[in-house]
Motif scaffolding. Structure first.
Motif, PDB file in Angstrom:
ATOM      1  N   THR A 157       8.865 -26.983  71.101  1.00 14.78           N
ATOM      2  CA  THR A 157       8.264 -26.651  69.416  1.00 14.78           C
ATOM      3  C   THR A 157       9.654 -26.130  68.486  1.00 14.78           C
ATOM      4  N   GLY A 158      10.174 -25.671  68.865  1.00 16.37           N
ATOM      5  CA  GLY A 158      11.855 -25.754  67.742  1.00 16.37           C
ATOM      6  C   GLY A 158      12.293 -26.884  67.067  1.00 16.37           C
ATOM      7  N   LEU A 159      12.375 -27.718  68.666  1.00 15.72           N
ATOM      8  CA  LEU A 159      12.566 -28.852  68.068  1.00 15.72           C
ATOM      9  C   LEU A 159      12.187 -30.441  66.736  1.00 15.72           C
ATOM     10  N   GLU A 160      10.245 -29.997  66.978  1.00 19.42           N
ATOM     11  CA  GLU A 160       9.743 -30.298  66.096  1.00 19.42           C
ATOM     12  C   GLU A 160       9.802 -30.071  64.817  1.00 19.42           C
ATOM     13  N   GLN A 161       9.630 -28.463  64.723  1.00 22.61           N
ATOM     14  CA  GLN A 161       9.993 -27.771  63.889  1.00 22.61           C
ATOM     15  C   GLN A 161      10.937 -28.210  62.693  1.00 22.61           C
ATOM     16  N   ALA A 162      12.167 -28.442  63.565  1.00 23.32           N
ATOM     17  CA  ALA A 162      13.016 -28.025  62.836  1.00 23.32           C
ATOM     18  C   ALA A 162      13.116 -29.998  61.899  1.00 23.32           C
ATOM     19  N   ARG A 163      12.999 -30.953  62.993  1.00 18.48           N
ATOM     20  CA  ARG A 163      12.042 -32.283  62.538  1.00 18.48           C
ATOM     21  C   ARG A 163      11.031 -32.688  61.374  1.00 18.48           C
ATOM     22  N   THR A 164      10.127 -31.368  61.204  1.00 22.60           N
ATOM     23  CA  THR A 164       9.114 -31.455  60.370  1.00 22.60           C
ATOM     24  C   THR A 164      10.659 -30.298  59.085  1.00 22.60           C
ATOM     25  N   ASP A 165      11.201 -29.068  59.258  1.00 16.55           N
ATOM     26  CA  ASP A 165      11.979 -29.264  58.202  1.00 16.55           C
ATOM     27  C   ASP A 165      13.158 -30.206  57.849  1.00 16.55           C
ATOM     28  N   GLY A 166      13.351 -31.433  58.364  1.00 20.27           N
ATOM     29  CA  GLY A 166      14.457 -32.387  58.120  1.00 20.27           C
ATOM     30  C   GLY A 166      15.511 -31.548  58.428  1.00 20.27           C
ATOM     31  N   ASP A 167      15.967 -30.043  59.216  1.00 20.16           N
ATOM     32  CA  ASP A 167      17.230 -29.461  59.456  1.00 20.16           C
ATOM     33  C   ASP A 167      18.139 -30.011  60.245  1.00 20.16           C
ATOM     34  N   GLN A 168      18.552 -31.548  60.084  1.00 19.29           N
ATOM     35  CA  GLN A 168      19.297 -32.445  61.721  1.00 19.29           C
ATOM     36  C   GLN A 168      20.297 -31.513  62.148  1.00 19.29           C
ATOM     37  N   ALA A 169      20.940 -30.637  61.692  1.00 18.37           N
ATOM     38  CA  ALA A 169      21.690 -29.519  62.181  1.00 18.37           C
ATOM     39  C   ALA A 169      20.951 -28.464  63.002  1.00 18.37           C
ATOM     40  N   ALA A 170      19.941 -28.249  62.641  1.00 22.40           N
ATOM     41  CA  ALA A 170      19.400 -27.221  64.275  1.00 22.40           C
ATOM     42  C   ALA A 170      18.367 -28.483  64.801  1.00 22.40           C
ATOM     43  N   GLU A 171      17.674 -29.230  64.410  1.00 24.10           N
ATOM     44  CA  GLU A 171      17.622 -30.222  65.888  1.00 24.10           C
ATOM     45  C   GLU A 171      18.311 -30.379  66.752  1.00 24.10           C
ATOM     46  N   ALA A 172      20.042 -30.547  65.797  1.00 22.08           N
ATOM     47  CA  ALA A 172      21.382 -31.153  67.143  1.00 22.08           C
ATOM     48  C   ALA A 172      21.498 -30.294  67.937  1.00 22.08           C
ATOM     49  N   SER A 173      20.980 -28.656  67.833  1.00 21.01           N
ATOM     50  CA  SER A 173      21.588 -27.459  67.911  1.00 21.01           C
ATOM     51  C   SER A 173      20.735 -27.810  69.326  1.00 21.01           C
ATOM     52  N   ILE A 174      18.759 -27.707  68.882  1.00 19.66           N
ATOM     53  CA  ILE A 174      17.857 -27.221  69.901  1.00 19.66           C
ATOM     54  C   ILE A 174      18.325 -28.222  70.818  1.00 19.66           C
ATOM     55  N   ASP A 175      18.764 -29.100  70.580  1.00 17.39           N
ATOM     56  CA  ASP A 175      18.684 -30.531  71.439  1.00 17.39           C
ATOM     57  C   ASP A 175      19.718 -29.968  72.657  1.00 17.39           C
ATOM     58  N   ALA A 176      20.810 -29.403  72.134  1.00 13.95           N
ATOM     59  CA  ALA A 176      21.380 -29.307  73.756  1.00 13.95           C
ATOM     60  C   ALA A 176      20.978 -28.217  74.064  1.00 13.95           C
ATOM     61  N   ARG A 177      19.929 -26.795  73.413  1.00 13.06           N
ATOM     62  CA  ARG A 177      19.931 -26.332  73.981  1.00 13.06           C
ATOM     63  C   ARG A 177      18.614 -26.807  75.189  1.00 13.06           C
ATOM     64  N   LEU A 178      17.542 -27.410  74.328  1.00  9.53           N
ATOM     65  CA  LEU A 178      16.392 -28.039  75.856  1.00  9.53           C
ATOM     66  C   LEU A 178      17.422 -28.958  76.376  1.00  9.53           C
ATOM     67  N   HIS A 179      18.536 -29.484  76.480  1.00  9.13           N
ATOM     68  CA  HIS A 179      19.308 -29.781  77.758  1.00  9.13           C
ATOM     69  C   HIS A 179      19.581 -28.379  78.859  1.00  9.13           C
ATOM     70  N   GLU A 180      20.145 -27.996  78.331  1.00 13.30           N
ATOM     71  CA  GLU A 180      20.747 -26.392  79.127  1.00 13.30           C
ATOM     72  C   GLU A 180      19.361 -25.930  79.610  1.00 13.30           C
ATOM     73  N   ALA A 181      19.051 -25.872  79.135  1.00 15.63           N
ATOM     74  CA  ALA A 181      17.001 -24.888  79.346  1.00 15.63           C
ATOM     75  C   ALA A 181      16.575 -26.189  81.314  1.00 15.63           C
ATOM     76  N   ILE A 182      17.036 -27.223  80.950  1.00 17.83           N
ATOM     77  CA  ILE A 182      16.245 -27.901  81.593  1.00 17.83           C
ATOM     78  C   ILE A 182      16.620 -27.439  82.851  1.00 17.83           C
ATOM     79  N   ALA A 183      18.176 -28.331  83.256  1.00 18.93           N
ATOM     80  CA  ALA A 183      19.257 -27.834  84.313  1.00 18.93           C
ATOM     81  C   ALA A 183      19.204 -26.141  84.441  1.00 18.93           C
TER      82      ALA A 183
END
Length: 231
Positions: free
Chosen positions: A127-153
């Protein structure tokens, strides 16, 4: 050759030895005398090269015991191992190959073993990734992307996967963040594709479909590889 050039040459050769596993984590390096003979330079040159690697956190010195390869990543923003990979672009392919194998497996087991709380965390990050995408916040997208991969692990509940992921967490996090930022800057289509891929991964995991989760994760890594090669 100037001393500075000799030091740089030895430094690169030692970095390569660290990268290819010649000196694995916690291994004791040969003595300064042995390294000087091996690289055909003075002990002072070896000493300076080792001191630089110690300062970067790649090695650690134990008085009276010798110099050892570090197994701890610094907690700063840029880990020494992440910087080492950045300085050696040829290794990036190895990192992506490693990610495909490791993260495909973690996605599989996150779907199979993850509990409701962990799956909820994965949904929240999506959800956070989708919101960052909507906001056009590429830095937030990249950061949440990494955290998502961590959560999956973490949701995989496999002690070896967790150990591997933790031991190279700095590299993976920097790699995911760096690649995510770089790819999203290419065009909006890439950003949209990445979001769709993460959505497919998360839906498969939270829907407890292991094979679909692994396939979605590997397809995501393959896409990153293809975009990097064509960039």
């Amino acid at each position: 050759m100037k001393t500075s050039g000799l030091v740089e040459g030895v430094l690169r050769r030692l970095e390569t030895a660290l990268l290819d596993g010649t000196y694995p984590a916690n291994a004791r390096l040969p003595s300064e005398r042995a390294l000087a003979e091996q690289y055909e330079v003075s002990r002072n040159t070896i000493r300076e090269a080792l001191q630089r690697l110690v300062a970067r956190g790649l090695l650690r010195s134990r008085p009276g015991a010798g110099v050892f390869v570090s197994d701890q990543l610094r907690t700063s923003t840029a880990s020494p191992w992440g910087q080492l990979v950045t300085d050696h672009p040829a290794v990036l392919g190895d990192v992506l190959e490693f990610r495909r194998v490791l993260e495909g497996a973690t996605a599989y087991y996150a779907a199979l073993r993850g509990n409701d709380e962990e799956h909820g965390r994965i949904r929240d990050l999506l959800t956070g990734l989708e919101q960052a995408r909507t906001d056009g916040d590429q830095a937030a997208e990249a950061s949440i992307d990494a955290r998502l991969h961590e959560a999956i692990a973490l949701a995989s509940h496999n002690s070896m996967f967790l150990h591997l992921h933790a031991s190279v967490l700095g590299i993976l996090r920097e790699h995911i963040t760096l690649n995510g930022s770089s790819l999203r800057k290419l065009d909006t289509e890439v950003s949209g594709q990445l979001l769709q891929q993460h959505r497919a991964i998360c839906l498969a995991i939270c829907g407890r479909r292991p094979e679909a989760a692994r396939t979605a994760m590997q397809a995501h890594i393959d896409y990153v590889v293809s975009r990097m090669e064509s960039a």
